[in-house]
Design a protein around this motif. Structure first.
Motif, mmCIF file in Angstrom:
data_model
loop_
_atom_site.group_PDB
_atom_site.id
_atom_site.type_symbol
_atom_site.label_atom_id
_atom_site.label_comp_id
_atom_site.label_asym_id
_atom_site.label_seq_id
_atom_site.Cartn_x
_atom_site.Cartn_y
_atom_site.Cartn_z
ATOM 1 N N TRP A 72 35.487 5.482 80.138
ATOM 2 C CA TRP A 72 34.553 6.299 79.366
ATOM 3 C C TRP A 72 33.595 7.085 80.264
ATOM 4 O O TRP A 72 33.333 8.272 80.011
ATOM 5 N N ALA A 73 33.115 6.416 81.308
ATOM 6 C CA ALA A 73 32.083 7.082 82.137
ATOM 7 C C ALA A 73 32.649 8.216 82.979
ATOM 8 O O ALA A 73 31.939 9.153 83.323
ATOM 9 N N TYR A 74 33.953 8.112 83.367
ATOM 10 C CA TYR A 74 34.549 9.169 84.186
ATOM 11 C C TYR A 74 35.278 10.217 83.339
ATOM 12 O O TYR A 74 36.085 10.982 83.822
ATOM 13 N N TRP A 75 34.972 10.238 82.070
ATOM 14 C CA TRP A 75 35.591 11.198 81.124
ATOM 15 C C TRP A 75 34.662 12.412 81.034
ATOM 16 O O TRP A 75 33.450 12.261 80.838
ATOM 17 N N ASP A 76 35.274 13.572 81.201
ATOM 18 C CA ASP A 76 34.437 14.782 81.246
ATOM 19 C C ASP A 76 33.643 14.986 79.964
ATOM 20 O O ASP A 76 32.512 15.495 79.987
ATOM 21 N N ILE A 178 27.800 8.014 85.169
ATOM 22 C CA ILE A 178 28.711 8.939 84.463
ATOM 23 C C ILE A 178 29.012 10.116 85.392
ATOM 24 O O ILE A 178 28.111 10.852 85.801
ATOM 25 N N TYR A 179 30.310 10.217 85.731
ATOM 26 C CA TYR A 179 30.750 11.297 86.622
ATOM 27 C C TYR A 179 31.683 12.201 85.859
ATOM 28 O O TYR A 179 32.286 11.798 84.871
ATOM 29 N N GLN A 180 31.802 13.471 86.387
ATOM 30 C CA GLN A 180 32.823 14.331 85.799
ATOM 31 C C GLN A 180 34.019 14.426 86.736
ATOM 32 O O GLN A 180 33.893 14.268 87.942
ATOM 33 N N ASN A 181 35.212 14.654 86.128
ATOM 34 C CA ASN A 181 36.460 14.719 86.886
ATOM 35 C C ASN A 181 36.727 16.113 87.415
ATOM 36 O O ASN A 181 37.451 16.292 88.397
ATOM 37 N N ARG A 182 36.206 17.089 86.742
ATOM 38 C CA ARG A 182 36.550 18.485 87.049
ATOM 39 C C ARG A 182 36.158 18.814 88.485
ATOM 40 O O ARG A 182 36.903 19.410 89.225
ATOM 41 N N GLU A 183 34.973 18.561 88.800
ATOM 42 C CA GLU A 183 34.489 18.877 90.152
ATOM 43 C C GLU A 183 33.489 17.823 90.581
ATOM 44 O O GLU A 183 32.956 17.097 89.736
ATOM 45 N N GLU A 184 33.284 17.744 91.852
ATOM 46 C CA GLU A 184 32.363 16.737 92.355
ATOM 47 C C GLU A 184 30.928 17.157 92.070
ATOM 48 O O GLU A 184 30.547 18.288 92.321
ATOM 49 N N SER A 185 30.193 16.225 91.461
ATOM 50 C CA SER A 185 28.797 16.539 91.129
ATOM 51 C C SER A 185 28.026 15.241 91.025
ATOM 52 O O SER A 185 28.635 14.166 90.936
ATOM 53 N N PRO A 186 26.720 15.290 91.046
ATOM 54 C CA PRO A 186 25.928 14.057 90.916
ATOM 55 C C PRO A 186 26.111 13.479 89.517
ATOM 56 O O PRO A 186 26.475 14.180 88.589
#
Ligand SMILES: Nc1nc2c(ncn2[C@@H]2O[C@H](COP(=O)(O)OP(=O)(O)OP(=O)(O)O)[C@@H](O)[C@H]2O)c(=O)[nH]1
Length: 527
Positions: A72-76, A178-186
Motif C-alpha cells: 500500500w505504501a509504495y503504491w503511487d 509512503i514512496y512513489q514508484n514513478r520517480e525517486e522522491s522523498p
C-alpha cells in the motif's frame, strides 16, 4: 536361620536374590539419576522447539504485515492521495470491506509533518469509521495514532517497521514511509496498519502451527522469559515472553504441549526394565535348576552313600552314576572310593596283626580263643577236639643255636603244623613262647589222635638237628589231645585237659602223643 543357611541351595538362592535385588536397585538408580534427567532434558528441548515454532509463526505473520503495508505504501495512488491530489482514493479503496479483507482494525495515513491525514477503522463497538483526522467519530483511534506518532517523532528510521503491540490489547502493527514508484522522491508521509490479535486470529494460528497456544500480555520483567511446568503426566504448560512495544510490556506465548515423547520413552524404559527384571528372574531360576541338577543332586547322592556306610558292615559299591561322572564330583567320588578301599585294606592288615602271631604268621591266642568259643556256641556241637603242642627241650636249643635260630625253628614248625592241619579245616595257633594249640571242630578223639601222630612224624621228618637234646638228635614235640565231653565243656576246660595230656607226653619221655582219657579227673588248676 543358621539351619536355613546350612543348606547350599538356600545360601546360593540367598546370594543370587541379593545379586538380583542389587541389579534391580542399580537399574532403578540409573533410571532415577541418569535416564530420567535425560528424558526431562529432552522434554524441555521439545518444549523450547515448540515455542520457537510458535514464535516463528508470529514472526511470519509480522512479515506478512510488512509486505501488506509496503504494498500500500509504495503504491503511487497512496502517494498521490497523501500528497492531496487524489481524493477519490478514499471512496475507491478505504471502505469497510477493505479492512475486513485485510483483517485490520485500524489503518491511518500521516502527512509529512506526522499529522493524521486520514483514519479508517473499527471502533470499540465494531462500527466502521473513516475520517480526515482524529475528530469524532474517529477519536477512538487517538491513543494508537498518538502512540505510533511518538515513535516516528523519536527518530524512527525511514523504512518499514513491524511490532507486536501491547496497547494494552494485543495487536500487530506495521508502519512504512509512503514512496512513489514513478520517480525517486522523498516520502509523502507514513502509512500505519494495526491488526488485532483476536481470538479468531489466535485460533487460526493454532490451526496452522498445530500447537494449543494462547497469547497474552504481561509486564516485561515480571516473569523469566521461558517457563515450563508439568501440569499432568500427559501435558505440560510452556510459556515464553516475546519482546513487544512498548518495551515495558511483553507478549506471552502460553502453549499446552503433550508429553507423548516423554511418555513413549518412559514406556520404552519401563518395558526394558520389566524385560530385564524378567530375564534376571528366569536366569536365576535357570541357574538354580542347573545347580540342583549338576551339583546338589549328585552331592545328595554322595551324602546318601556315605551315610549308608555307617549302617553296612561291608561298604556297598559306590553308585556308578557318581563314579562315571567326568566332572569334579566324579573325581571326588572316585578319590573317595580309592580312599575307602585303601582304608579297608589297612583295616584288614590291622585285623590280621591283632589276630595273628607276627613271628610265625599262624593265629594268636586271641583268635584261637574267639574261634574256640564260636565253635562251641554252634548248635549241636559236641565233637570238638583240641591239641596242645610243646617243643621239647627248646631252652637247650635256644641256648645252643641262639635265639635267632630258635625263631627260625619256631617258624619252620609252625609252617609244618599249618601244612599238616589247615587242609582239614583245623586252626593252628601259637598260644605261648614255644607252645602251639590246635582246634579240631567236628573231630573225634580217635581222628584227633591220628592227626597228632601224623604231625609228630612230620616234625620228625623235618629232621631239624638238636644236638643237645637228651631225648632225640633232632627237634621233637610233645602233643596232648583232649576231647569235649560232659564234664569238659568250656574252651578252657578242654585246653586244660589237653595241657594235662601234653604233660603226660612230656613225662612219658617226650616226642609222643598222649590223650586226655575219660577216666581221668581234670585238674582243677591250670599249669
Ligand atoms: N627263640 C625263641 N625262644 C623262645 C621264644 N619264646 C620262648 N622261647 C624259649 O623257649 C624256652 C622254653 O623253655 P622251657 O619252658 O624251660 O622248656 P623246654 O626247654 O622246652 O623244656 P621242656 O618243655 O620241658 O621240654 C625258653 O628258653 C624261652 O626263652 C621265642 O619266641 N623265640
Amino acid at each position: 536361620m543358621t539351619t536355613v543357611l546350612n543348606s547350599l541351595r538356600n545360601r546360593f538362592l540367598l546370594s543370587l536374590c541379593t545379586v538380583l535385588c542389587l541389579a534391580l536397585l542399580a537399574l532403578v538408580l540409573i533410571a532415577r539419576y541418569q535416564i530420567m534427567p535425560i528424558l526431562l532434558e529432552d522434554e524441555e528441548a521439545f518444549a523450547s522447539a515448540e515455542l520457537d515454532r510458535a514464535e516463528r509463526a508470529l514472526g511470519s505473520e509480522l512479515n506478512h504485515m510488512r509486505r501488506l503495508v509496503e504494498d500500500w505504501a509504495y503504491w503511487d495512488d497512496t502517494y498521490d492521495f497523501v500528497s492531496g491530489v487524489k481524493p477519490e482514493y478514499i471512496d475507491s479503496n478505504l471502505y469497510e470491506d477493505t479492512l475486513v479483507t485485510l483483517d485490520l482494525q485500524l489503518m491511518f495515513f500521516l502527512d509529512n509533518s506526522y499529522e493524521p491525514y486520514w483514519v479508517v477503522g473499527f471502533d470499540e463497538e465494531g462500527e466502521f469509521t473513516s475520517c480526515p483526522g482524529l475528530e469524532p467519530p474517529c477519536d477512538w483511534a487517538a491513543p494508537s495514532v498518538q502512540f505510533l506518532r511518538e515513535r516516528i517523532d523519536g527518530g524512527l528510521e525511514e523504512t518499514t517497521h513491524t511490532w507486536l503491540l501491547s496497547l494494552p490489547q494485543l495487536a500487530m502493527g506495521a508502519l512504512s514511509p509512503i514512496y512513489q514508484n514513478r520517480e525517486e522522491s522523498p516520502p509523502a508521509g507514513w502509512l500505519a496498519m494495526i491488526r488485532p490479535l483476536s481470538e479468531p486470529w489466535i485460533e487460526q494460528l493454532r490451526d496452522t502451527t498445530g500447537i494449543d497456544l494462547a497469547l497474552g500480555t504481561v509486564v516485561a520483567s515480571s516473569i523469566p522469559s521461558e517457563q515450563l511446568e508439568r501440569v499432568s503426566p500427559t501435558h505440560m504448560a510452556a510459556s515464553r515472553s516475546v519482546a513487544a512495544v512498548p518495551a515495558s510490556r511483553a507478549v506471552r506465548i502460553d502453549a499446552l504441549l503433550p508429553r507423548q515423547r516423554y511418555q513413549a520413552s518412559l514406556e520404552t524404559f519401563r518395558f526394558a526394565l520389566y524385560w530385564t527384571g524378567g530375564v534376571l528372574i528366569v536366569t536365576l531360576l535357570l541357574v538354580l535348576w542347573l545347580l540342583e541338577r549338576m551339583v546338589l543332586l549328585p552331592l545328595r547322592q554322595f551324602t546318601h552313600y556315605t551315610q549308608g556306610l555307617h549302617q553296612e558292615a561291608l561298604p556297598p559299591p559306590m553308585p556308578s552314576r557318581l563314579v562315571t561322572r567326568r566332572d569334579e564330583i566324579g573325581t571326588l567320588a572316585r578319590e573317595f572310593r580309592n580312599l575307602l578301599k585303601h582304608q579297608q585294606q589297612q583295616s584288614e592288615q590291622l585285623l590280621e596283626l591283632t589276630l595273628h602271631d607276627p613271628l610265625t604268621g599262624v593265629a594268636n591266642r586271641r583268635l584261637f580263643d574267639d574261634r574256640f568259643a564260636e565253635v562251641l556256641r554252634r548248635p549241636g556241637q559236641h565233637r570238638t577236639a583240641a591239641m596242645m603242642i610243646d617243643i621239647d627241650h627248646f631252652k637247650l636249643y635256644n641256648d645252643h643255636y641262639g635265639h635267632q635260630a630258635g625263631d627260625a625253628c619256631l617258624i619252620t614248625l609252625a609252617q609244618c603244623m599249618e601244612h599238616q592241619l589247615s587242609k582239614h579245616g583245623f586252626l593252628v595257633a601259637r598260644t605261648g613262647g614255644e607252645e602251639f594249640s590246635v582246634l579240631l571242630p567236628n573231630t573225634s578223639l580217635e581222628t584227633a589222635l591220628i592227626h597228632a601222630q601224623e604231625l609228630l612224624q612230620a616234625v620228625n621228618g623235618l629232621a631239624l638237628p638238636h644236638e643237645y637234646s637228651p631225648t632225640a638228635p633232632n627237634v621233637t614235640v610233645s602233643i596232648g589231645v583232649a576231647m569235649q565231653r560232659t564234664d569238659v565243656t568250656t574252651p578252657s576246660d578242654i585246653m586244660r585237659a589237653a595241657d594235662q595230656a601234653m604233660y603226660l607226653a612230656k613225662s612219658g619221655g617226650r616226642n609222643r602223643v598222649e590223650a586226655y582219657h575219660t577216666d581221668k579227673q581234670l585238674s582243677p588248676v591250670d599249669r
